[in-house]
Design a protein around this motif. Sequence first.
Motif, PDB file in Angstrom:
ATOM      1  N   MET A   1       0.851  -1.166   0.000  1.00 19.70           N
ATOM      2  CA  MET A   1       0.000   0.000   0.000  1.00 19.70           C
ATOM      3  C   MET A   1       0.900   1.234   0.000  1.00 19.70           C
ATOM      4  N   SER A   2       0.568   2.175  -0.837  1.00 21.77           N
ATOM      5  CA  SER A   2       1.400   3.369  -0.969  1.00 21.77           C
ATOM      6  C   SER A   2       1.137   4.350   0.171  1.00 21.77           C
ATOM      7  N   LEU A   3       2.015   5.304   0.280  1.00 19.62           N
ATOM      8  CA  LEU A   3       1.885   6.317   1.314  1.00 19.62           C
ATOM      9  C   LEU A   3       0.632   7.158   1.084  1.00 19.62           C
ATOM     10  N   ALA A   4       0.321   7.467  -0.159  1.00 17.81           N
ATOM     11  CA  ALA A   4      -0.865   8.264  -0.473  1.00 17.81           C
ATOM     12  C   ALA A   4      -2.137   7.514  -0.085  1.00 17.81           C
ATOM     13  N   ALA A   5      -2.166   6.198  -0.335  1.00 24.57           N
ATOM     14  CA  ALA A   5      -3.340   5.401   0.029  1.00 24.57           C
ATOM     15  C   ALA A   5      -3.481   5.312   1.539  1.00 24.57           C
ATOM     16  N   THR A   6      -2.360   5.202   2.229  1.00 22.38           N
ATOM     17  CA  THR A   6      -2.390   5.151   3.688  1.00 22.38           C
ATOM     18  C   THR A   6      -2.899   6.464   4.266  1.00 22.38           C
ATOM     19  N   LEU A   7      -2.446   7.571   3.715  1.00 24.86           N
ATOM     20  CA  LEU A   7      -2.918   8.881   4.184  1.00 24.86           C
ATOM     21  C   LEU A   7      -4.401   9.090   3.859  1.00 24.86           C
ATOM     22  N   ALA A   8      -4.856   8.591   2.716  1.00 27.87           N
ATOM     23  CA  ALA A   8      -6.273   8.699   2.368  1.00 27.87           C
ATOM     24  C   ALA A   8      -7.127   7.880   3.337  1.00 27.87           C
ATOM     25  N   ASN A   9      -6.628   6.686   3.712  1.00 30.06           N
ATOM     26  CA  ASN A   9      -7.336   5.876   4.708  1.00 30.06           C
ATOM     27  C   ASN A   9      -7.444   6.611   6.036  1.00 30.06           C
ATOM     28  N   ALA A  10      -6.327   7.184   6.459  1.00 27.55           N
ATOM     29  CA  ALA A  10      -6.306   7.911   7.728  1.00 27.55           C
ATOM     30  C   ALA A  10      -7.229   9.123   7.680  1.00 27.55           C
ATOM     31  N   ALA A  11      -7.227   9.841   6.567  1.00 30.25           N
ATOM     32  CA  ALA A  11      -8.074  11.026   6.429  1.00 30.25           C
ATOM     33  C   ALA A  11      -9.551  10.647   6.454  1.00 30.25           C
ATOM     34  N   SER A  12      -9.903   9.553   5.803  1.00 28.09           N
ATOM     35  CA  SER A  12     -11.318   9.145   5.817  1.00 28.09           C
ATOM     36  C   SER A  12     -11.729   8.693   7.215  1.00 28.09           C
ATOM     37  N   GLY A  13     -10.834   8.025   7.941  1.00 26.48           N
ATOM     38  CA  GLY A  13     -11.126   7.627   9.313  1.00 26.48           C
ATOM     39  C   GLY A  13     -11.312   8.830  10.218  1.00 26.48           C
ATOM     40  N   LEU A  14     -10.457   9.848  10.038  1.00 27.47           N
ATOM     41  CA  LEU A  14     -10.601  11.069  10.831  1.00 27.47           C
ATOM     42  C   LEU A  14     -11.902  11.802  10.505  1.00 27.47           C
ATOM     43  N   SER A  15     -12.289  11.778   9.254  1.00 26.29           N
ATOM     44  CA  SER A  15     -13.543  12.421   8.852  1.00 26.29           C
ATOM     45  C   SER A  15     -14.741  11.740   9.503  1.00 26.29           C
ATOM     46  N   VAL A  16     -14.739  10.423   9.525  1.00 25.19           N
ATOM     47  CA  VAL A  16     -15.824   9.671  10.167  1.00 25.19           C
ATOM     48  C   VAL A  16     -15.828   9.925  11.669  1.00 25.19           C
ATOM     49  N   ALA A  17     -14.637   9.945  12.271  1.00 18.11           N
ATOM     50  CA  ALA A  17     -14.547  10.212  13.710  1.00 18.11           C
ATOM     51  C   ALA A  17     -15.036  11.615  14.041  1.00 18.11           C
ATOM     52  N   GLN A  18     -14.749  12.580  13.166  1.00 17.31           N
ATOM     53  CA  GLN A  18     -15.215  13.947  13.391  1.00 17.31           C
ATOM     54  C   GLN A  18     -16.739  14.020  13.316  1.00 17.31           C
ATOM     55  N   ALA A  19     -17.350  13.313  12.383  1.00 22.39           N
ATOM     56  CA  ALA A  19     -18.810  13.284  12.286  1.00 22.39           C
ATOM     57  C   ALA A  19     -19.413  12.641  13.534  1.00 22.39           C
ATOM     58  N   ALA A  20     -18.791  11.570  14.027  1.00 21.89           N
ATOM     59  CA  ALA A  20     -19.292  10.908  15.233  1.00 21.89           C
ATOM     60  C   ALA A  20     -19.155  11.814  16.450  1.00 21.89           C
TER      61      ALA A  20
END
Length: 113
Positions: free
Chosen positions: A1-20
């Motif tokens: 998995m590339s660094l960009a994909a890892t950062l995109a995963n982390a960003a989407s997780g943070l977005s979901v956590a922010q909504a929660a």
Amino acid sequence: MSLAATLANAASGLSVAQAALATTANNVSNVNTPGYTRKVVQQETRILAGQGAGARALDVTRIADQFVASQAREQAIRLGRSDMLATIQQRIQDTIYGEPAQTGRGISSRLTD
């Protein structure tokens, strides 16, 4: 998995956590509001080509107590039944006995006739 994909995963997780967290803050601020029900954010993992691709927030759903809802329905049914019986009893009172001040409508006048 590339660094960009890892950062995109982390960003989407943070977005979901922010909504929660925003939903949780809303729940806390409305805890004393009459009729307010607790809400939660439904979460889902995203999978692309068999690999995890982050998370996403689904709809915000209300959490309602099923016992309280069933008790409210039961009491509404009982109230409707009581109102119907009161209406029927009032009709019987008016038809058979009449009002005390009315002459010619009561049971005694009917027996006299």
